[in-house]
Design a protein around this motif. Structure first.
Motif, PDB file in Angstrom:
ATOM      1  N   ASP A  26       0.831  -1.198   0.000  1.00 24.31           N
ATOM      2  CA  ASP A  26       0.000   0.000   0.000  1.00 24.31           C
ATOM      3  C   ASP A  26       0.869   1.253   0.000  1.00 24.31           C
ATOM      4  O   ASP A  26       0.617   2.199  -0.760  1.00 24.31           O
ATOM      5  CB  ASP A  26      -0.929  -0.011   1.212  1.00 24.31           C
ATOM      6  N   LEU A  27       1.909   1.266   0.819  1.00 24.32           N
ATOM      7  CA  LEU A  27       2.825   2.405   0.871  1.00 24.32           C
ATOM      8  C   LEU A  27       3.480   2.613  -0.491  1.00 24.32           C
ATOM      9  O   LEU A  27       3.588   3.745  -0.973  1.00 24.32           O
ATOM     10  CB  LEU A  27       3.891   2.185   1.947  1.00 24.32           C
ATOM     11  N   ALA A  28       3.891   1.535  -1.133  1.00 23.84           N
ATOM     12  CA  ALA A  28       4.520   1.636  -2.455  1.00 23.84           C
ATOM     13  C   ALA A  28       3.564   2.250  -3.472  1.00 23.84           C
ATOM     14  O   ALA A  28       3.985   3.045  -4.331  1.00 23.84           O
ATOM     15  CB  ALA A  28       4.979   0.256  -2.926  1.00 23.84           C
ATOM     16  N   LYS A  29       2.286   1.914  -3.382  1.00 21.27           N
ATOM     17  CA  LYS A  29       1.305   2.508  -4.301  1.00 21.27           C
ATOM     18  C   LYS A  29       1.218   4.012  -4.106  1.00 21.27           C
ATOM     19  O   LYS A  29       1.099   4.759  -5.067  1.00 21.27           O
ATOM     20  CB  LYS A  29      -0.070   1.860  -4.109  1.00 21.27           C
ATOM     21  N   TRP A  30       1.270   4.465  -2.856  1.00 27.04           N
ATOM     22  CA  TRP A  30       1.240   5.903  -2.588  1.00 27.04           C
ATOM     23  C   TRP A  30       2.506   6.564  -3.124  1.00 27.04           C
ATOM     24  O   TRP A  30       2.465   7.624  -3.730  1.00 27.04           O
ATOM     25  CB  TRP A  30       1.115   6.185  -1.087  1.00 27.04           C
ATOM     26  N   LEU A  31       3.655   5.927  -2.869  1.00 24.46           N
ATOM     27  CA  LEU A  31       4.932   6.532  -3.251  1.00 24.46           C
ATOM     28  C   LEU A  31       5.144   6.596  -4.757  1.00 24.46           C
ATOM     29  O   LEU A  31       5.781   7.528  -5.246  1.00 24.46           O
ATOM     30  CB  LEU A  31       6.090   5.784  -2.587  1.00 24.46           C
ATOM     31  N   ASN A  32       4.628   5.616  -5.495  1.00 21.76           N
ATOM     32  CA  ASN A  32       4.844   5.642  -6.950  1.00 21.76           C
ATOM     33  C   ASN A  32       3.720   6.360  -7.694  1.00 21.76           C
ATOM     34  O   ASN A  32       3.730   6.429  -8.918  1.00 21.76           O
ATOM     35  CB  ASN A  32       5.091   4.241  -7.513  1.00 21.76           C
ATOM     36  N   GLY A  33       2.751   6.887  -6.963  1.00 17.71           N
ATOM     37  CA  GLY A  33       1.708   7.678  -7.597  1.00 17.71           C
ATOM     38  C   GLY A  33       0.504   6.895  -8.081  1.00 17.71           C
ATOM     39  O   GLY A  33      -0.346   7.446  -8.788  1.00 17.71           O
ATOM     40  N   SER A  34       0.406   5.619  -7.722  1.00 18.81           N
ATOM     41  CA  SER A  34      -0.766   4.843  -8.128  1.00 18.81           C
ATOM     42  C   SER A  34      -2.039   5.374  -7.491  1.00 18.81           C
ATOM     43  O   SER A  34      -3.113   5.296  -8.071  1.00 18.81           O
ATOM     44  CB  SER A  34      -0.601   3.367  -7.751  1.00 18.81           C
ATOM     45  N   TYR A  35      -1.899   5.862  -6.268  1.00 24.89           N
ATOM     46  CA  TYR A  35      -3.015   6.522  -5.610  1.00 24.89           C
ATOM     47  C   TYR A  35      -2.810   8.021  -5.810  1.00 24.89           C
ATOM     48  O   TYR A  35      -1.689   8.507  -5.738  1.00 24.89           O
ATOM     49  CB  TYR A  35      -3.034   6.261  -4.107  1.00 24.89           C
ATOM     50  N   ALA A  36      -3.868   8.725  -6.032  1.00 28.49           N
ATOM     51  CA  ALA A  36      -3.738  10.171  -6.180  1.00 28.49           C
ATOM     52  C   ALA A  36      -4.958  10.850  -5.584  1.00 28.49           C
ATOM     53  O   ALA A  36      -6.071  10.348  -5.692  1.00 28.49           O
ATOM     54  CB  ALA A  36      -3.605  10.538  -7.642  1.00 28.49           C
ATOM     55  N   ILE A  37      -4.728  11.969  -4.979  1.00 22.93           N
ATOM     56  CA  ILE A  37      -5.814  12.769  -4.437  1.00 22.93           C
ATOM     57  C   ILE A  37      -6.118  13.846  -5.467  1.00 22.93           C
ATOM     58  O   ILE A  37      -5.222  14.601  -5.863  1.00 22.93           O
ATOM     59  CB  ILE A  37      -5.427  13.398  -3.089  1.00 22.93           C
ATOM     60  N   PRO A  38      -7.355  13.914  -5.939  1.00 27.14           N
ATOM     61  CA  PRO A  38      -7.691  14.907  -6.960  1.00 27.14           C
ATOM     62  C   PRO A  38      -7.402  16.325  -6.473  1.00 27.14           C
ATOM     63  O   PRO A  38      -7.634  16.662  -5.317  1.00 27.14           O
ATOM     64  CB  PRO A  38      -9.190  14.718  -7.177  1.00 27.14           C
TER      65      PRO A  38
END
Length: 60
Positions: A26-38
């Motif tokens: 989950d942390l990796a997804k945040w760090l690589n930009g897979s998750y994004a806050i509009p």
């Protein structure tokens, strides 16, 4: 409750995940930009253009 990554029952130590592995994924997804806050970057850019201020000079 279940782990949001794999669906296995969450463990208290890694809550809301089931393991360190899922927590790290989950942390990796945040760090690589897979998750994004509009964001409303387009509106900010329009305002800067109206003021004729280059965006590189704009500080947040």
């Amino acid at each position: 409750m279940s782990c949001p990554i794999c669906g296995v029952k969450q463990q208290f130590k890694y809550r809301p995940f089931c393991s360190k592995r899922c927590s790290d994924l989950d942390l990796a997804k945040w760090l690589n930009g897979s998750y994004a806050i509009p964001a409303e970057a387009a509106a900010e850019e329009e305002e800067l253009n109206e003021l004729d201020i280059p965006s590189s000079e704009h500080r947040h």
